[in-house]
Design an enzyme around this catalytic site. Structure first.
Site, PDB file in Angstrom:
ATOM      1  N   GLY A  18       3.571 -31.698 -10.873  1.00  0.00           N
ATOM      2  CA  GLY A  18       3.752 -30.469 -10.109  1.00  0.00           C
ATOM      3  C   GLY A  18       2.825 -30.448  -8.909  1.00  0.00           C
ATOM      4  N   GLY A  20       0.898 -27.498  -5.963  1.00  0.00           N
ATOM      5  CA  GLY A  20       0.629 -26.120  -5.565  1.00  0.00           C
ATOM      6  C   GLY A  20      -0.302 -26.120  -4.380  1.00  0.00           C
ATOM      7  N   GLY A  21      -0.717 -24.914  -3.991  1.00  0.00           N
ATOM      8  CA  GLY A  21      -1.572 -24.786  -2.831  1.00  0.00           C
ATOM      9  C   GLY A  21      -2.900 -25.484  -2.980  1.00  0.00           C
ATOM     10  N   MET A  22      -3.360 -25.606  -4.219  1.00  0.00           N
ATOM     11  CA  MET A  22      -4.683 -26.180  -4.444  1.00  0.00           C
ATOM     12  C   MET A  22      -4.650 -27.647  -4.854  1.00  0.00           C
ATOM     13  SD  MET A  22      -7.184 -24.413  -3.596  1.00  0.00           S
ATOM     14  CE  MET A  22      -8.396 -25.462  -4.383  1.00  0.00           C
ATOM     15  N   VAL A  25      -0.543 -32.439  -9.002  1.00  0.00           N
ATOM     16  CA  VAL A  25      -0.913 -32.784 -10.373  1.00  0.00           C
ATOM     17  C   VAL A  25      -0.029 -33.932 -10.856  1.00  0.00           C
ATOM     18  CG1 VAL A  25      -1.253 -31.937 -12.716  1.00  0.00           C
ATOM     19  CG2 VAL A  25      -1.566 -30.390 -10.782  1.00  0.00           C
ATOM     20  N   LYS A  40      -5.530 -34.056 -11.033  1.00  0.00           N
ATOM     21  CA  LYS A  40      -5.282 -33.094  -9.972  1.00  0.00           C
ATOM     22  C   LYS A  40      -5.990 -33.587  -8.716  1.00  0.00           C
ATOM     23  CE  LYS A  40      -5.269 -28.178  -8.883  1.00  0.00           C
ATOM     24  NZ  LYS A  40      -5.547 -26.828  -9.401  1.00  0.00           N
ATOM     25  N   ASP A 134      -6.851 -15.661 -11.229  1.00  0.00           N
ATOM     26  CA  ASP A 134      -5.455 -16.043 -11.031  1.00  0.00           C
ATOM     27  C   ASP A 134      -4.759 -16.257 -12.370  1.00  0.00           C
ATOM     28  OD1 ASP A 134      -3.223 -16.530  -9.470  1.00  0.00           O
ATOM     29  OD2 ASP A 134      -3.626 -18.685  -9.270  1.00  0.00           O
TER      30      ASP A 134
END
Length: 541
Positions: A18, A20-22, A25, A40, A134
């Site tokens: 996956g 995401g913004g950070m 992964v 990550k 979060d």
């Protein structure tokens, strides 16, 4: 360009999981240790972004300082080719979001189990000065064995120590008016860009709980602006409005977690966790008791009984079933009144083995009370406690002890609550003669024991004289603390070990200090002194 098969440090990338913004992964293999990890990595285009790199390092710093079974374990924080990465344990399972997409409404028991584990993880993080900020279904992993893992501390804020420099403090704070997080799960103060504390995670946990139970989010809208307006100005629809059978206590807990005024919200996640745990244990206990009434007593292990108190379901499952014909000749005629019984050791339904003294003590108190009745033959403690921790079939016990009825039950103490379930079983055919479930304040422990004894005598239609009734409900102390200490003393005395005798003396002495007129505590002390000589332990007689 695909990165599958590429190396990042000592890690070989196997699969993309996956992004995401950070970070991105990946499933990777640690080529040194030969194990799978979740890797990550900061996306390559952002490696030069100072703020993103700082927050990425902050996540690593926050998560790596935590050690808790419900928090993702960090194996390594490193950098390869100028690209920062974090190697963590690989969790086989699915995210809570994926689970909710399959089944939008989670069962009450499952939802409570998930949120209790989440709260436990957050309590550890908050104690370490770390706020997640979060919490959402995407950041909750459900392992196949039921263990919950809280992921992604990418927005974590470290609570500043008092001696932290202004410069360092500024680096870790979100500036006024800057909103980070996922809108649907934001607290009102977070949505306004105000300074946040641990109570923002409590709000988000309440949102996740609401969504697991209803299949809907408490604050919805067509656009992000609509969602913000809703969470800032409107109250969520009550859980009961969805046609759910929700305990009033859970409605209250959820409402308190979602209070827009954080001063009126739960002040610590430990308080939230404590209320959720109490509710979960009570519901599990009551469910087991309800199941036992029409069919069977239930499988104790399903709600986490202590090891010493386990009674195998193979025996208890026969409590209310019709008995199979036996070639052995019955010693009683069915029409004969019940005039003899055995009180089997009540089960400690708590996960805490230290509560064993309570279930044993209540058992002994019931035996002592019923033994006062001349028309009822009650088996002695020394006989019935041979069955403690063994597989039991009340009908078999009845034959072995030559008694007509067997009393079984369980005890659960939740803070200041005492929950006791008991039923009297006819040893001839396994039919339930009497059964009750009590949920009282612990201070009412004397009354609960008296009600059980009275309930049995009434059901057996025993005619008692005034003196016999007084003996049945006689109290040797009204001091709850002294009584608990006495039960602990008896528990250790019954161990018949040198250490048990020493502990018994200590507890009996404390009970006497609480109530100098408590005769039973003196007899317990005397029993310890008598037994001490057998164990080469000679206290002042």
């Amino acid at each position: 360009m695909s990165v599958i098969g590429h190396m990042l440090g000592r890690y070989k990338i196997l699969e993309e999981l996956g992004a995401g913004g950070m970070g991105e992964v990946y499933l990777a293999e640690d080529t040194h240790l030969g194990r799978k990890v979740a890797l990550k990595a900061l996306p390559t285009p952002y490696t030069g972004d100072t703020e993103r790199a700082r927050r990425f390092q902050q996540e690593a710093r926050a998560a790596s300082s935590l050690n808790h079974p419900n928090i993702l374990t960090i194996h390594e924080v490193g950098e390869a080719g100028g690209r920062p990465f974090i190697a963590t344990e690989y969790v086989e399972g699915e995210t809570l979001r994926e689970a909710l997409l399959k089944s939008p409404r989670m069962s009450l028991g499952k939802a409570l189990d998930v949120v209790v584990q989440m709260a436990s993880a957050l309590a550890t993080a908050h104690t370490a000065g770390i706020i997640h900020r979060d919490i959402k279904p995407e950041n909750i992993m459900l392992r196949m064995d039921g263990l919950v893992k809280v992921l992604d501390f990418g927005l974590a804020k470290l609570t500043e120590p008092e001696d932290m420099t202004l410069e360092a403090s500024t680096l870790m704070l979100t500036g006024p008016g800057i909103v980070l997080g996922t809108i649907t799960y934001m607290s009102p103060e977070q949505a306004r860009g105000q300074e946040v504390d641990a109570r923002t995670d409590i709000w988000s946990t309440g949102v996740v709980l609401y969504e697991m139970l209803t299949g809907r989010q408490p604050f919805e809208g067509m656009t992000p602006s609509d969602v913000l307006a809703c969470l800032l100005t409107k109250e969520p629809v009550p859980l009961s409005s969805y046609g759910l059978e929700i305990p009033a206590e859970l409605e209250w807990i959820t409402s308190k977690a979602l209070n827009k005024d954080r001063e009126e919200r739960y002040q610590t996640v430990k308080d939230l966790s404590s209320d959720l745990r109490r509710l979960k244990q009570r519901l599990e206990f009551e469910t087991q008791m309800e199941r036992s009434a029409p069919q069977q007593f239930g499988d104790l292990e399903k709600f986490g009984a202590s090891g010493n108190a386990k009674v195998n379901a193979a025996g208890l499952s026969n409590l209310s079933r019709k008995a199979q014909p036996t070639p052995r000749k019955r010693r009683h005629a069915k029409s004969k009144a019940i005039d003899s019984l055995a009180v089997l050791p009540l089960l400690n339904a708590s996960a805490d083995p230290e509560m064993e003294y309570l279930s044993d003590g209540i058992t002994e108190s019931i035996i002592n009370a019923l033994a006062q009745l001349p028309k009822l033959r009650v088996m002695a403690r020394s006989i019935v406690f041979r069955y403690k921790g063994r597989e039991v079939d009340p009908q078999q016990v009845g034959r072995e002890l030559d008694v007509r009825a067997v009393l079984v039950g369980r005890v659960l103490k939740l803070d200041d609550q005492l929950i006791v379930g008991a039923e009297l079983v006819d040893a001839l055919d396994g039919a339930q003669v009497w059964g009750e479930h009590y949920n009282r304040q612990f201070a009412d422990i004397f009354a609960v024991q008296e009600v059980i004894a009275n309930g049995i005598t009434e059901k057996l239609q025993l005619k008692l004289s005034g003196e016999e009734k007084r003996q049945l409900t006689k109290r040797y102390t009204d001091n709850i603390e002294a009584y608990q200490l006495y039960l602990q003393g008896r528990y250790f005395w019954n161990k018949r070990t040198a250490e048990g005798i020493k502990n018994g003396i200590r507890y009996f002495q404390q009970a006497i200090a609480e109530d100098p007129n408590y005769a039973l505590a003196y007899t317990g002390l005397a029993d310890c002194y008598i037994m001490s000589g057998f164990y080469d332990y000679l206290p002042p007689a």
